[in-house]
Design a protein around this motif. Structure first.
Motif, PDB file in Angstrom:
ATOM      1  N   TYR A 147       0.841  -1.209   0.000  1.00 20.89           N
ATOM      2  CA  TYR A 147       0.000   0.000   0.000  1.00 20.89           C
ATOM      3  C   TYR A 147       0.875   1.257   0.000  1.00 20.89           C
ATOM      4  O   TYR A 147       0.641   2.212  -0.750  1.00 20.89           O
ATOM      5  N   HIS A 148       1.927   1.242   0.831  1.00 16.97           N
ATOM      6  CA  HIS A 148       2.869   2.373   0.837  1.00 16.97           C
ATOM      7  C   HIS A 148       3.488   2.558  -0.554  1.00 16.97           C
ATOM      8  O   HIS A 148       3.630   3.684  -1.036  1.00 16.97           O
ATOM      9  N   VAL A 149       3.849   1.438  -1.175  1.00 19.18           N
ATOM     10  CA  VAL A 149       4.495   1.520  -2.495  1.00 19.18           C
ATOM     11  C   VAL A 149       3.545   2.176  -3.485  1.00 19.18           C
ATOM     12  O   VAL A 149       3.922   3.091  -4.226  1.00 19.18           O
ATOM     13  N   GLU A 150       2.282   1.727  -3.459  1.00 21.84           N
ATOM     14  CA  GLU A 150       1.301   2.257  -4.413  1.00 21.84           C
ATOM     15  C   GLU A 150       1.179   3.775  -4.263  1.00 21.84           C
ATOM     16  O   GLU A 150       1.226   4.519  -5.247  1.00 21.84           O
ATOM     17  N   LEU A 151       1.056   4.233  -3.009  1.00 23.13           N
ATOM     18  CA  LEU A 151       0.905   5.670  -2.783  1.00 23.13           C
ATOM     19  C   LEU A 151       2.176   6.444  -3.141  1.00 23.13           C
ATOM     20  O   LEU A 151       2.125   7.529  -3.724  1.00 23.13           O
ATOM     21  N   ALA A 152       3.323   5.866  -2.806  1.00 18.27           N
ATOM     22  CA  ALA A 152       4.591   6.548  -3.097  1.00 18.27           C
ATOM     23  C   ALA A 152       4.771   6.695  -4.608  1.00 18.27           C
ATOM     24  O   ALA A 152       5.185   7.755  -5.098  1.00 18.27           O
ATOM     25  N   LEU A 153       4.427   5.649  -5.353  1.00 19.41           N
ATOM     26  CA  LEU A 153       4.581   5.716  -6.810  1.00 19.41           C
ATOM     27  C   LEU A 153       3.625   6.745  -7.400  1.00 19.41           C
ATOM     28  O   LEU A 153       3.982   7.516  -8.287  1.00 19.41           O
ATOM     29  N   LYS A 154       2.403   6.757  -6.851  1.00 21.64           N
ATOM     30  CA  LYS A 154       1.408   7.719  -7.334  1.00 21.64           C
ATOM     31  C   LYS A 154       1.896   9.148  -7.130  1.00 21.64           C
ATOM     32  O   LYS A 154       1.598  10.047  -7.895  1.00 21.64           O
ATOM     33  N   ASN A 155       2.641   9.371  -6.065  1.00 20.73           N
ATOM     34  CA  ASN A 155       3.126  10.717  -5.746  1.00 20.73           C
ATOM     35  C   ASN A 155       4.541  10.985  -6.273  1.00 20.73           C
ATOM     36  O   ASN A 155       5.203  11.916  -5.826  1.00 20.73           O
ATOM     37  N   GLU A 156       4.957  10.140  -7.207  1.00 20.65           N
ATOM     38  CA  GLU A 156       6.239  10.337  -7.903  1.00 20.65           C
ATOM     39  C   GLU A 156       7.448  10.469  -6.978  1.00 20.65           C
ATOM     40  O   GLU A 156       8.350  11.273  -7.222  1.00 20.65           O
ATOM     41  N   ILE A 157       7.439   9.686  -5.901  1.00 20.81           N
ATOM     42  CA  ILE A 157       8.642   9.620  -5.053  1.00 20.81           C
ATOM     43  C   ILE A 157       9.734   8.960  -5.900  1.00 20.81           C
ATOM     44  O   ILE A 157       9.478   7.969  -6.579  1.00 20.81           O
ATOM     45  N   ASP A 158      10.946   9.525  -5.875  1.00 20.36           N
ATOM     46  CA  ASP A 158      12.007   9.027  -6.763  1.00 20.36           C
ATOM     47  C   ASP A 158      12.733   7.810  -6.208  1.00 20.36           C
ATOM     48  O   ASP A 158      13.173   6.943  -6.955  1.00 20.36           O
ATOM     49  N   ILE A 159      12.932   7.803  -4.900  1.00 21.13           N
ATOM     50  CA  ILE A 159      13.703   6.721  -4.295  1.00 21.13           C
ATOM     51  C   ILE A 159      12.897   6.118  -3.150  1.00 21.13           C
ATOM     52  O   ILE A 159      12.413   6.841  -2.274  1.00 21.13           O
ATOM     53  N   LEU A 160      12.745   4.802  -3.165  1.00 17.14           N
ATOM     54  CA  LEU A 160      12.040   4.128  -2.073  1.00 17.14           C
ATOM     55  C   LEU A 160      13.088   3.389  -1.258  1.00 17.14           C
ATOM     56  O   LEU A 160      13.997   2.791  -1.821  1.00 17.14           O
ATOM     57  N   TRP A 161      12.986   3.479   0.072  1.00 13.03           N
ATOM     58  CA  TRP A 161      13.900   2.634   0.830  1.00 13.03           C
ATOM     59  C   TRP A 161      13.129   1.657   1.706  1.00 13.03           C
ATOM     60  O   TRP A 161      12.003   1.927   2.123  1.00 13.03           O
ATOM     61  N   GLN A 191       9.222  -9.865   0.213  1.00  7.86           N
ATOM     62  CA  GLN A 191       8.712 -10.517  -0.997  1.00  7.86           C
ATOM     63  C   GLN A 191       7.495  -9.762  -1.546  1.00  7.86           C
ATOM     64  O   GLN A 191       7.409  -9.495  -2.747  1.00  7.86           O
ATOM     65  N   GLU A 192       6.571  -9.403  -0.644  1.00  2.99           N
ATOM     66  CA  GLU A 192       5.356  -8.672  -1.075  1.00  2.99           C
ATOM     67  C   GLU A 192       5.718  -7.353  -1.743  1.00  2.99           C
ATOM     68  O   GLU A 192       5.147  -6.977  -2.765  1.00  2.99           O
ATOM     69  N   ILE A 193       6.665  -6.636  -1.124  1.00  2.00           N
ATOM     70  CA  ILE A 193       7.054  -5.327  -1.671  1.00  2.00           C
ATOM     71  C   ILE A 193       7.754  -5.516  -3.013  1.00  2.00           C
ATOM     72  O   ILE A 193       7.497  -4.792  -3.981  1.00  2.00           O
ATOM     73  N   ALA A 194       8.647  -6.509  -3.068  1.00  2.00           N
ATOM     74  CA  ALA A 194       9.389  -6.755  -4.312  1.00  2.00           C
ATOM     75  C   ALA A 194       8.407  -7.080  -5.441  1.00  2.00           C
ATOM     76  O   ALA A 194       8.564  -6.596  -6.570  1.00  2.00           O
ATOM     77  N   GLU A 195       7.362  -7.861  -5.122  1.00  2.00           N
ATOM     78  CA  GLU A 195       6.426  -8.260  -6.174  1.00  2.00           C
ATOM     79  C   GLU A 195       5.657  -7.070  -6.739  1.00  2.00           C
ATOM     80  O   GLU A 195       5.455  -6.982  -7.941  1.00  2.00           O
ATOM     81  N   VAL A 196       5.260  -6.129  -5.860  1.00  2.00           N
ATOM     82  CA  VAL A 196       4.521  -4.980  -6.426  1.00  2.00           C
ATOM     83  C   VAL A 196       5.457  -4.043  -7.177  1.00  2.00           C
ATOM     84  O   VAL A 196       4.994  -3.204  -7.956  1.00  2.00           O
ATOM     85  N   LEU A 197       6.743  -4.176  -6.960  1.00  2.00           N
ATOM     86  CA  LEU A 197       7.695  -3.310  -7.683  1.00  2.00           C
ATOM     87  C   LEU A 197       8.280  -3.998  -8.911  1.00  2.00           C
ATOM     88  O   LEU A 197       9.190  -3.476  -9.551  1.00  2.00           O
TER      89      LEU A 197
END
Ligand code: PEP
Ligand code: MN
Length: 361
Positions: free
Chosen positions: A93-107, A120-126
């Motif tokens: 869910y965090h990934v989805e929102l971060a991508l929507k808001n054009e965050i450049d770097i995710l850690w 694994q869950e995070i890697a799969e959505v990315l």
């Protein structure tokens, strides 16, 4: 895919900006705070503003982040300053929102790296993303967990990966909030030689006065970047106030840090280095021979103890050896902690040798 071809895909952009600097508050608190800090960091070597939006605190009841609204503030900071943005993601869910808001770097935070389920869950959505993903070391000193997390992203074809070294928890009192255990990060670099590695001195130190020397050590060890918690009013920060420094202090540090070259073409340098390395090689051979001889004596001791039915571990004797060796090395420039670790390792091996002898029929 072979490991070599995987490594050729590592993000090279860090390599060209030496060092690559990420700075910003532990947590986004208000829009004004995020924008003000970004303003104070722009027009410098800092490339990215960081801010935690979802804050995984060790114990509940502390400030746990402003949530998704903070992503808008990072966006505003980006528009107003041209800095790239970075935030921590801990679930899809965090990934989805971060991508929507054009965050450049995710850690990926240290508390997430410990859990292969979450990683694994995070890697799969990315899957297949070109975003930069930086993976912090796990909270516990476990190199395999760190490597495993990186492999999970590689398996999902996430190309732009890097590691963040933020230190490891320990039950013992230490100068550091999280002990650096530099060797683990060095071992990670040996595993993935082309992968950029960044130091987070803030979470290692837990206090301001150690930040500079940690950054310098990282540059001495050829790290590619730094991620430093920076706040315009650190004492009033809503989280991690002790370890944050002002943007002005950070910029001063950056001007004073010595960036080391990886190599030098100077002929004299190469000659001198070769000579010294040859001496080191001789010493290493000697060291190894002495250790082999020492273990052969341990084997004999094992035989004697077996014959007389005496326990392998003799606490008094162990204490004496340690004290003697610490005293001997201490005055000659060896750190007490180093002697302790060295002798613990030697003692463990010696016990293993004796055990083998005692249990042999
Ligand atoms: C952070 O960077 O603010 C953070 C929570 O870090 P870590 O995951 O290293 O504790
Ligand atoms: Mn923090």
């Amino acid at each position: 895919m072979s490991k070599d071809s995987i490594q050729n895909r590592w993000l090279s952009k860090f390599k060209h900006q030496n060092p690559f600097i990420i700075a910003g508050p532990c947590s986004a608190e208000t829009e004004e705070q995020v924008v003000q800090i970004a303003q104070e960091l722009k027009d410098s070597e800092v490339s990215v503003i960081r801010a935690g939006i979802w804050k995984p605190r060790t114990r509940p009841g502390n400030f746990e982040g402003v949530g998704a609204i903070g992503l808008n503030w990072l966006k505003t900071a980006k528009v107003e300053t041209g800095l790239q943005t970075a935030t921590e993601v801990a679930n899809p869910y965090h990934v989805e929102l971060a991508l929507k808001n054009e965050i450049d770097i995710l850690w990926i935070g240290a508390r997430t790296t410990v859990s292969p389920f979450n990683v694994q869950e995070i890697a799969e959505v990315l899957r297949g993303t070109n975003k930069t993903v930086l993976i912090k070391n796990p909270v516990n000193p476990d190199l395999s967990l760190w490597i495993g997390a990186i492999e999970r992203f590689l398996n999902q074809d996430v190309k732009n990966l890097g590691a963040i070294h933020r230190g490891f928890s320990s039950y013992n009192n230490s100068t550091y909030r999280n002990v650096p255990e530099w060797q683990i990060a060095i071992d990670l670099q040996s595993e993935f030689p082309e992968m950029p590695i960044i130091l987070d001195p803030s979470h290692i130190a837990g206090r301001r006065d150690l930040i500079f020397e940690l950054c310098q050590t990282a540059l001495d060890l050829n790290y590619n970047g730094l991620m430093v918690e920076t706040h315009h009013n650190p004492d009033k920060a809503w989280s991690d106030s002790q370890q944050q420094i002002t943007p002005q202090t950070l910029l001063k540090f950056l001007s004073e840090l010595k960036v080391r070259k990886q190599h030098s073409d100077d002929v004299n340098f190469s000659k001198d280095l070769e000579k010294l390395r040859a001496q080191i090689d001789v010493m290493d051979d000697k060291l190894m021979e002495v250790l082999i001889d020492r273990m052969q004596i341990a084997d004999k001791i094992g035989g004697l103890k077996k014959e007389h039915n005496v326990a392998i571990f003799q606490p008094e004797r162990w204490k004496q050896i340690l004290e003697k060796m610490i005293e001997k090395g201490d005055g000659k420039g060896l750190q007490k902690e180093f002697i302790l670790n060295l002798y613990k390792a030697i003692h463990q091996e010696s016990i293993a040798h004796q055990q083998k002898i005692i249990h042999k029929n």
